[in-house]
Motif scaffolding. Structure first.
Motif, PDB file in Angstrom:
ATOM      1  N   LYS A  78     -10.586  -0.700  -3.527  1.00 38.82           N
ATOM      2  CA  LYS A  78     -10.930   0.497  -2.774  1.00 38.82           C
ATOM      3  C   LYS A  78     -11.256   1.671  -3.697  1.00 38.82           C
ATOM      4  O   LYS A  78     -12.249   2.379  -3.512  1.00 38.82           O
ATOM      5  N   LEU A  79     -10.387   1.867  -4.701  1.00 41.51           N
ATOM      6  CA  LEU A  79     -10.493   3.039  -5.579  1.00 41.51           C
ATOM      7  C   LEU A  79     -11.377   2.793  -6.794  1.00 41.51           C
ATOM      8  O   LEU A  79     -11.754   3.732  -7.490  1.00 41.51           O
ATOM      9  N   GLN A  80     -11.647   1.508  -7.079  1.00 39.19           N
ATOM     10  CA  GLN A  80     -12.427   1.105  -8.246  1.00 39.19           C
ATOM     11  C   GLN A  80     -11.795   1.594  -9.550  1.00 39.19           C
ATOM     12  O   GLN A  80     -12.474   2.110 -10.446  1.00 39.19           O
ATOM     13  N   LEU A  81     -10.488   1.385  -9.651  1.00 40.54           N
ATOM     14  CA  LEU A  81      -9.758   1.742 -10.864  1.00 40.54           C
ATOM     15  C   LEU A  81      -8.420   1.008 -10.875  1.00 40.54           C
ATOM     16  O   LEU A  81      -7.999   0.426  -9.886  1.00 40.54           O
ATOM     17  N   SER A  82      -7.765   1.059 -12.023  1.00 42.11           N
ATOM     18  CA  SER A  82      -6.400   0.543 -12.163  1.00 42.11           C
ATOM     19  C   SER A  82      -5.698   1.406 -13.194  1.00 42.11           C
ATOM     20  O   SER A  82      -6.285   2.328 -13.773  1.00 42.11           O
ATOM     21  N   GLY A  83      -4.425   1.140 -13.412  1.00 46.95           N
ATOM     22  CA  GLY A  83      -3.692   1.894 -14.421  1.00 46.95           C
ATOM     23  C   GLY A  83      -2.873   3.025 -13.836  1.00 46.95           C
ATOM     24  O   GLY A  83      -2.369   2.942 -12.720  1.00 46.95           O
ATOM     25  N   VAL A  84      -2.755   4.107 -14.592  1.00 44.78           N
ATOM     26  CA  VAL A  84      -1.856   5.198 -14.213  1.00 44.78           C
ATOM     27  C   VAL A  84      -2.264   5.880 -12.917  1.00 44.78           C
ATOM     28  O   VAL A  84      -1.440   6.522 -12.268  1.00 44.78           O
ATOM     29  N   ASN A  85      -3.517   5.766 -12.531  1.00 45.05           N
ATOM     30  CA  ASN A  85      -3.978   6.391 -11.287  1.00 45.05           C
ATOM     31  C   ASN A  85      -3.842   5.476 -10.073  1.00 45.05           C
ATOM     32  O   ASN A  85      -4.209   5.866  -8.962  1.00 45.05           O
ATOM     33  N   LEU A  86      -3.325   4.281 -10.284  1.00 46.80           N
ATOM     34  CA  LEU A  86      -3.103   3.338  -9.192  1.00 46.80           C
ATOM     35  C   LEU A  86      -1.605   3.083  -9.081  1.00 46.80           C
ATOM     36  O   LEU A  86      -0.996   2.518  -9.993  1.00 46.80           O
ATOM     37  N   LYS A  87      -0.997   3.524  -7.998  1.00 46.09           N
ATOM     38  CA  LYS A  87       0.450   3.445  -7.850  1.00 46.09           C
ATOM     39  C   LYS A  87       0.846   2.253  -6.977  1.00 46.09           C
ATOM     40  O   LYS A  87       0.226   1.993  -5.949  1.00 46.09           O
ATOM     41  N   ASP A  88       1.902   1.582  -7.409  1.00 46.77           N
ATOM     42  CA  ASP A  88       2.479   0.491  -6.620  1.00 46.77           C
ATOM     43  C   ASP A  88       3.346   1.107  -5.521  1.00 46.77           C
ATOM     44  O   ASP A  88       4.398   1.691  -5.796  1.00 46.77           O
ATOM     45  N   GLU A  89       2.914   0.967  -4.264  1.00 44.27           N
ATOM     46  CA  GLU A  89       3.641   1.552  -3.144  1.00 44.27           C
ATOM     47  C   GLU A  89       4.370   0.503  -2.307  1.00 44.27           C
ATOM     48  O   GLU A  89       4.805   0.789  -1.190  1.00 44.27           O
ATOM     49  N   THR A  90       4.500  -0.696  -2.846  1.00 41.82           N
ATOM     50  CA  THR A  90       5.314  -1.699  -2.152  1.00 41.82           C
ATOM     51  C   THR A  90       6.781  -1.306  -2.269  1.00 41.82           C
ATOM     52  O   THR A  90       7.177  -0.595  -3.201  1.00 41.82           O
ATOM     53  N   THR A  91       7.594  -1.779  -1.340  1.00 47.42           N
ATOM     54  CA  THR A  91       8.980  -1.297  -1.271  1.00 47.42           C
ATOM     55  C   THR A  91      10.027  -2.365  -1.533  1.00 47.42           C
ATOM     56  O   THR A  91      11.180  -2.039  -1.763  1.00 47.42           O
ATOM     57  N   ASP A  92       9.676  -3.628  -1.495  1.00 43.12           N
ATOM     58  CA  ASP A  92      10.659  -4.702  -1.669  1.00 43.12           C
ATOM     59  C   ASP A  92      10.891  -4.945  -3.152  1.00 43.12           C
ATOM     60  O   ASP A  92      10.171  -5.714  -3.786  1.00 43.12           O
ATOM     61  N   THR A  93      11.872  -4.276  -3.744  1.00 36.99           N
ATOM     62  CA  THR A  93      12.106  -4.376  -5.184  1.00 36.99           C
ATOM     63  C   THR A  93      13.498  -4.910  -5.517  1.00 36.99           C
ATOM     64  O   THR A  93      13.908  -4.880  -6.654  1.00 36.99           O
ATOM     65  N   THR A  94      14.234  -5.384  -4.520  1.00 34.16           N
ATOM     66  CA  THR A  94      15.583  -5.891  -4.776  1.00 34.16           C
ATOM     67  C   THR A  94      15.512  -7.153  -5.628  1.00 34.16           C
ATOM     68  O   THR A  94      14.872  -8.120  -5.239  1.00 34.16           O
ATOM     69  N   PRO A  95      16.144  -7.169  -6.815  1.00 34.48           N
ATOM     70  CA  PRO A  95      16.097  -8.375  -7.648  1.00 34.48           C
ATOM     71  C   PRO A  95      16.815  -9.537  -6.998  1.00 34.48           C
ATOM     72  O   PRO A  95      17.663  -9.356  -6.121  1.00 34.48           O
ATOM     73  N   ASN A  96      16.474 -10.737  -7.443  1.00 32.38           N
ATOM     74  CA  ASN A  96      17.009 -11.954  -6.832  1.00 32.38           C
ATOM     75  C   ASN A  96      18.526 -11.963  -6.751  1.00 32.38           C
ATOM     76  O   ASN A  96      19.112 -12.358  -5.748  1.00 32.38           O
ATOM     77  N   TYR A  97      19.202 -11.535  -7.822  1.00 29.38           N
ATOM     78  CA  TYR A  97      20.650 -11.685  -7.849  1.00 29.38           C
ATOM     79  C   TYR A  97      21.351 -10.721  -6.892  1.00 29.38           C
ATOM     80  O   TYR A  97      22.534 -10.869  -6.621  1.00 29.38           O
ATOM     81  N   GLN A  98      20.620  -9.721  -6.356  1.00 34.61           N
ATOM     82  CA  GLN A  98      21.231  -8.759  -5.445  1.00 34.61           C
ATOM     83  C   GLN A  98      20.813  -8.963  -3.996  1.00 34.61           C
ATOM     84  O   GLN A  98      21.329  -8.297  -3.109  1.00 34.61           O
ATOM     85  N   GLN A  99      19.918  -9.858  -3.712  1.00 37.10           N
ATOM     86  CA  GLN A  99      19.317  -9.923  -2.389  1.00 37.10           C
ATOM     87  C   GLN A  99      20.331 -10.230  -1.289  1.00 37.10           C
ATOM     88  O   GLN A  99      20.163  -9.792  -0.168  1.00 37.10           O
TER      89      GLN A  99
END
Length: 267
Positions: free
Chosen positions: A238-259
């Motif tokens: 969509k934005l035609q870019l990557s890197g510092v101007n592209l933010k990861d807005e996904t929310t599921d970040t719980t590591p395996n050992y804590q799930q």
């Protein structure tokens, strides 16, 4: 007798917090020293980290397994001709060897939307354990979304930036590299994924890349990592870019050992 039940080992008041992290906390003490078990565990973890760096990846076996799944592969080499040079000369690990460039040039010319590269990096164990199962999720997903793919490129003694030249060769918009991360004392087999939009050797920098790290049994699961990567791919288109101007807005970040564990802060 374990150190936990050994009367010679002084108890630690925050021992219960060990259930929430794989970090080396609340190790206890025996007199002025660490308990024997903690010392032995550290030596084992250090040995596993050294092995992850120094034991070579079985590229032939990985290539065979991917071929059996129906995926084309190319095995390439960086300009670091062995592991010793690779560790001392990071710059050579970012460049394809003359034989690798010749191999690319000799293949049938195709234009791809995406290239997927796999490099041993600083942990052969990470790629040995995680590359194939992650690719079995990623590659079908890319194909279902109508991305034309190049052969999966397996690069010996490669660093992240080596994927840029491969992306340029195939004129690919999307460049994805799976690489073994520098091993830690609690995660000798952690895999990282780097994504770059319109990667080219002359212009791409680390600021142009997005990184998804800490993929291992006690870190991000394959499904979590795939979700993050697909989000980045979609937003990059969509934005035609990557890197510092592209933010990861996904929310599921719980590591395996804590799930499956409750948040002790909420108890």
């Amino acid at each position: 007798m374990s150190d936990h039940n050994d009367p010679k080992v002084a108890p630690n008041p925050w021992d219960s917090l060990k259930q929430f992290t794989p970090a080396r906390i609340a190790l206890g003490r025996a007199g002025m020293s660490l308990p024997t078990r903690a010392c032995l565990d550290f030596q084992l973890a250090h040995a596993l980290a050294r092995d992850a760096v120094n034991i070579p990846l079985d590229f032939a076996g990985l290539e065979q397994r991917l071929n059996l799944q129906g995926y084309q592969t190319l095995t390439l080499q960086s300009q670091a001709e062995n592991q010793s040079v690779y560790l001392q000369r990071p710059d050579l690990g970012r460049l394809l060897s003359a034989s690798a460039m010749a191999c690319l040039q000799s293949t049938a010319p195709i234009t791809a939307d995406a290239v997927v590269v796999v490099a041993d990096g600083l942990s052969s164990q990470a790629i040995e354990h995680h590359a194939e199962p992650f690719l079995s999720l990623l590659l079908p997903e890319l194909q279902e979304n109508c991305y034309a793919l190049s052969p999966v490129c397996l690069v010996k003694h490669g660093r992240v930036a080596i994927a840029d030249a491969i992306a340029e060769h195939y004129a690919a918009r999307l460049c994805i590299i799976l690489i073994g991360e520098r091993p830690g004392l609690s995660s000798p087999d952690s895999m990282g994924i780097y994504f770059t939009y319109q990667a080219r050797p002359e212009i791409s920098t680390d600021a142009d890349r997005n990184c998804i790290s800490n993929i291992h049994k006690n870190g991000l699961s394959y499904e979590q990592a795939l979700k993050k990567l697909l989000f980045l791919l979609t937003e990059a288109e969509k934005l035609q870019l990557s890197g510092v101007n592209l933010k990861d807005e996904t929310t599921d970040t719980t590591p395996n050992y804590q799930q499956k564990r409750a948040n002790f802060l909420l108890d």
